[in-house]
Design a protein around this motif. Structure first.
Motif, PDB file in Angstrom:
ATOM      1  N   PHE A  22       7.127 -21.590  33.084  1.00 53.23           N
ATOM      2  CA  PHE A  22       6.540 -20.345  32.585  1.00 53.23           C
ATOM      3  C   PHE A  22       6.461 -19.269  33.668  1.00 53.23           C
ATOM      4  N   GLN A  25       5.861 -15.244  33.440  1.00 52.38           N
ATOM      5  CA  GLN A  25       5.279 -14.932  32.138  1.00 52.38           C
ATOM      6  C   GLN A  25       3.768 -14.773  32.286  1.00 52.38           C
ATOM      7  N   HIS A  49       1.129 -15.472  20.224  1.00 55.90           N
ATOM      8  CA  HIS A  49       2.359 -16.073  20.743  1.00 55.90           C
ATOM      9  C   HIS A  49       3.589 -15.468  20.054  1.00 55.90           C
ATOM     10  N   SER A  53       5.635 -13.082  22.631  1.00 60.96           N
ATOM     11  CA  SER A  53       6.504 -13.974  23.420  1.00 60.96           C
ATOM     12  C   SER A  53       7.777 -13.278  23.894  1.00 60.96           C
ATOM     13  N   ALA A  58       3.103 -16.482  26.774  1.00 58.94           N
ATOM     14  CA  ALA A  58       3.033 -17.804  26.158  1.00 58.94           C
ATOM     15  C   ALA A  58       1.588 -18.273  26.086  1.00 58.94           C
ATOM     16  N   PHE A  90       3.515 -22.577  19.578  1.00 58.92           N
ATOM     17  CA  PHE A  90       3.355 -22.483  21.029  1.00 58.92           C
ATOM     18  C   PHE A  90       3.236 -23.892  21.609  1.00 58.92           C
TER      19      PHE A  90
END
Length: 159
Positions: A22, A25, A49, A53, A58, A90
């Motif tokens: 991730f 993010q 999400h 996204s 996330a 998710f």
């Protein structure tokens, strides 16, 4: 100082997931439970999400049974519940402990990096949320009653 990317966790199928996946993010980490009064927040978390996204956001769900025994199921039951009742897409992880001697290392870090009310580290209940920025730093902690919709502006500010 550690970041989110220094940890890994098992997903509901038992596969180890490096959270480095991730990187870059904005992430919302949530301890969840299927039989909690806040369980309806799954819908709002999934909406966040879905909506965000594509912009690099996330939600990561971590089931926990430490609060009132409200997540008694095994991984397959948790997965079925989340999918059937809330169409959760998710990432959901294996059930963990968030407090005490057996707290998952991720949660030990989150609790020290983003303290609660009056500097408390302990998680008080299900659906406590931690917001992590694109650099993997925990930047905010939200109480269980903070709805996903209410924290959306904070998420969007980081995006």
């Amino acid at each position: 100082m550690p970041t989110l990317y220094d940890f890994s966790a098992s997903d509901l199928s038992g596969a180890e997931v490096p959270l480095d996946r991730f990187r870059s993010q904005v992430v919302l980490v949530v301890n969840t439970a299927s039989q909690c009064g806040f369980t309806q927040q799954y819908a709002g978390l999934e909406r966040l999400h879905e909506d965000l996204s594509a912009r690099g956001f996330a939600v990561l769900g971590f089931p926990c049974n430490q609060f009132g025994g409200q997540e008694p199921g095994e991984a397959a039951e948790i997965a079925a519940f989340c999918t059937t009742k809330f169409d959760v897409r998710f990432p959901m992880f294996a059930k963990i402990e968030v407090n005490g001697a057996n707290a998952h290392p991720l949660y030990r870090w989150l609790k020290s990096a983003a303290k609660g009310l009056l500097g408390s580290e302990a998680i008080k209940w299900n659906f406590t949320k931690f917001l992590v920025d694109r650099d993997g730093r925990a930047v905010a902690r939200y109480a269980p009653n903070a709805t996903p919709e209410a924290i959306r502006p904070d998420i969007e500010q980081l995006l």
